[in-house]
Design an enzyme around this catalytic site. Sequence first.
Site, mmCIF file in Angstrom:
data_model
loop_
_atom_site.group_PDB
_atom_site.id
_atom_site.type_symbol
_atom_site.label_atom_id
_atom_site.label_comp_id
_atom_site.label_asym_id
_atom_site.label_seq_id
_atom_site.Cartn_x
_atom_site.Cartn_y
_atom_site.Cartn_z
ATOM 1 N N CYS A 39 0.807 -1.231 0.000
ATOM 2 C CA CYS A 39 0.000 0.000 0.000
ATOM 3 C C CYS A 39 0.831 1.269 0.000
ATOM 4 O O CYS A 39 0.282 2.364 -0.067
ATOM 5 C CB CYS A 39 -0.941 -0.002 1.199
ATOM 6 S SG CYS A 39 -1.987 -1.445 1.187
ATOM 7 N N CYS A 51 0.511 2.467 6.622
ATOM 8 C CA CYS A 51 0.942 1.097 6.882
ATOM 9 C C CYS A 51 0.865 0.319 5.570
ATOM 10 O O CYS A 51 0.216 0.755 4.619
ATOM 11 C CB CYS A 51 0.019 0.447 7.912
ATOM 12 S SG CYS A 51 -1.712 0.475 7.432
HETATM 13 C C1 LIG Z 1 -2.228 -1.659 4.422
HETATM 14 C C2 LIG Z 1 -3.605 -1.755 3.913
HETATM 15 O O1 LIG Z 1 -4.110 -0.860 3.337
HETATM 16 S S1 LIG Z 1 -4.456 -3.127 4.280
HETATM 17 C C3 LIG Z 1 -6.027 -2.894 3.553
HETATM 18 C C4 LIG Z 1 -6.104 -3.583 2.282
HETATM 19 N N1 LIG Z 1 -7.477 -3.567 1.818
HETATM 20 C C5 LIG Z 1 -8.330 -4.537 2.119
HETATM 21 O O2 LIG Z 1 -7.990 -5.498 2.805
HETATM 22 C C6 LIG Z 1 -9.700 -4.407 1.538
HETATM 23 C C7 LIG Z 1 -10.703 -4.610 2.606
HETATM 24 N N2 LIG Z 1 -12.053 -4.583 2.030
HETATM 25 C C8 LIG Z 1 -12.627 -5.670 1.479
HETATM 26 O O3 LIG Z 1 -12.013 -6.728 1.305
HETATM 27 C C9 LIG Z 1 -14.080 -5.567 1.078
HETATM 28 O O4 LIG Z 1 -14.404 -4.216 0.853
HETATM 29 C C10 LIG Z 1 -15.004 -6.148 2.204
HETATM 30 C C11 LIG Z 1 -14.741 -7.667 2.302
HETATM 31 C C12 LIG Z 1 -14.737 -5.500 3.551
HETATM 32 C C13 LIG Z 1 -16.463 -5.892 1.846
HETATM 33 O O5 LIG Z 1 -16.704 -6.432 0.607
HETATM 34 P P1 LIG Z 1 -18.224 -6.668 0.130
HETATM 35 O O6 LIG Z 1 -18.900 -7.623 1.044
HETATM 36 O O7 LIG Z 1 -18.155 -6.986 -1.318
HETATM 37 O O8 LIG Z 1 -18.818 -5.231 0.358
HETATM 38 P P2 LIG Z 1 -20.203 -4.656 -0.099
HETATM 39 O O9 LIG Z 1 -19.945 -3.388 -0.835
HETATM 40 O O10 LIG Z 1 -21.032 -5.702 -0.770
HETATM 41 O O11 LIG Z 1 -20.857 -4.283 1.284
HETATM 42 C C14 LIG Z 1 -21.416 -5.240 2.141
HETATM 43 C C15 LIG Z 1 -22.645 -4.630 2.800
HETATM 44 O O12 LIG Z 1 -22.209 -3.488 3.555
HETATM 45 C C16 LIG Z 1 -22.952 -2.352 3.143
HETATM 46 N N3 LIG Z 1 -22.083 -1.172 3.264
HETATM 47 C C17 LIG Z 1 -20.825 -1.032 2.784
HETATM 48 N N4 LIG Z 1 -20.378 0.214 3.068
HETATM 49 C C18 LIG Z 1 -21.363 0.848 3.715
HETATM 50 C C19 LIG Z 1 -21.469 2.155 4.250
HETATM 51 N N5 LIG Z 1 -20.476 3.063 4.195
HETATM 52 N N6 LIG Z 1 -22.631 2.471 4.852
HETATM 53 C C20 LIG Z 1 -23.639 1.567 4.952
HETATM 54 N N7 LIG Z 1 -23.581 0.321 4.462
HETATM 55 C C21 LIG Z 1 -22.440 -0.033 3.842
HETATM 56 C C22 LIG Z 1 -23.342 -2.644 1.714
HETATM 57 O O13 LIG Z 1 -24.469 -1.889 1.310
HETATM 58 C C23 LIG Z 1 -23.648 -4.112 1.768
HETATM 59 O O14 LIG Z 1 -24.918 -4.270 2.317
HETATM 60 P P3 LIG Z 1 -25.891 -5.428 1.755
HETATM 61 O O15 LIG Z 1 -25.191 -6.723 2.077
HETATM 62 O O16 LIG Z 1 -27.151 -5.189 2.510
HETATM 63 O O17 LIG Z 1 -25.995 -5.201 0.283
#
Ligand SMILES: CC(=O)SCCNC(=O)CCNC(=O)[C@H](O)C(C)(C)COP(=O)(O)OP(=O)(O)OC[C@H]1O[C@@H](n2cnc3c(N)ncnc32)[C@H](O)[C@@H]1OP(=O)(O)O
Length: 469
Positions: free
Chosen positions: A128, A449
Amino acid sequence: MASNLLKNIVKLDTRVSVSQNVCLPIRCLSTASPRVKDKTGKNIVFVDGVRTPFLLSGTDYASLMPHQLAKEALIGLMRKTNVPREVVDYIVYGTVIQEVKTSNIGREAALAAGFPNSVPAHTVTMACISSNQGITTGIGLIAAGAYDVIVAGGVEFMSDVPIRHSRKMRSLLLRANKAKTPLDKLKLLSTFRPDFLLPELPAVAEFSSGETMGFSADRLAASFKVSREEQDQYAVRSHTMAKEAQDNGYLTDIVPFRLPNSSKVIEKDNGIRVSPIDKLAKLKAAFVKPHGTVTAANSSFLTDGASACLIMTEEKAKQLGLKPKLYLRDFTYVAQDPIDQLLLGPTYATPKVLEKAGLSVNDIDVWEVHEAFAGQILANLKAMDSDWFAQKYMNRKSKVGIPDLSKWNKWGGSLSIGHPFAATGVRLTVHTANRLVREDGQFGLIAACAAGGQGVGMIVERHPDATAL
Ligand SMILES: CC(=O)SCCNC(=O)CCNC(=O)[C@H](O)C(C)(C)COP(=O)(O)OP(=O)(O)OC[C@H]1O[C@@H](n2cnc3c(N)ncnc32)[C@H](O)[C@@H]1OP(=O)(O)O
């Protein structure tokens, strides 16, 4: 102390509005007696940076390839700075999850963006913090006297990631390719089993531990006693501030992207979503199921996007008649335990880079810190506020202290704007630059990070010529 810290963050939701801070530069910045001395002899400046809109993966960019996003960022940068491509000596570009057809994506994007064949480009990866690495590699190249003008940036494209055949299938295909006779091929084919067809899906996970970033963030939040409610409140803060910044027109680092073979022009980030806290509270745990506290809403989401920036010696900027935004004053990289301290890079990098630059927490006017997860940010703030943590893990006498949270990620962060891994470092830097002008500050600190338990800290200083956004 830690609970006061979290109360402050909660208060910020209602108390601080980015729109209260619109001010043109009034501080007289003088270069006559700089508080942070130039260490390179080159006074390296950050002229400007741009990015494509950051989009949720699987949305409008879904049918593209990553070098096309990178190309748009490079074209947008050269257009915005009005610098001829021939002036650029070298390009350093980041990516994390590599598209196999364009392994040196920096070079492919540069060629597609119309840079002369004679401009070399290489691709860096440091998870990242890959575009931070692009910038600091550029600083090194300039400091070493190799070049004067560098383009750095990064791209991530989560809409299409390489999915591999299983190891057994790959081995079979490679051996089949080498088989000399049809009979040899047939013999090999007879070893095929249906389970060979199971694909290997990439995961956003640590190779050394096999743990996903989200799982690790959940464990980190639990060990620092960061509650689900605190994480959700921080997520709402991030989205609220990003929305205000978007509505106020502050996200001027975005260059619109006209989709190829279409009249559709993408002009805005599409992941910013301000939701009521009770809606967030209803979401299920995304990683540690069923009782974890990290959810889709308090995590950064999988994002497509690209960024690019221009850095050079101050002398060259003057020759070209440019008005740089920043001096790139100092930087450091840190690395720690990739299991229990995977996402604590900012805690380790902040005191180190401050000390290198001869500054303290209170000297920083603008903080831009990568928000991988709300729980990770809050755990870092707690660690920074803990003498115990500093003594036990960091070999320091005392804590670094808590930043002034009214100066912290005021235009939102990776949670709300998005986090195309390798593009984020430039986004953090250009937001720091533009905020320093709007908020009339002098010093900015960028921290992030990264997978592998690594992290970065950078100190930048507003350039006296930085007025235009
Ligand atoms: C050093 C670093 O940076 S480490 C970080 C590296 N990055 C990561 O690891 C990425 C992490 N994120 C992810 O893997 C994915 O975004 C996840 C697994 C957390 C979520 O993925 P998904 O399940 O596909 O998310 P999705 O967009 O479908 O949202 C799931 C639910 O949450 C809800 N939701 C998501 N964001 C919001 C929000 N801001 N407000 C309200 N509801 C929300 C969605 O509407 C959805 O609801 P539903 O199931 O009723 O339709």
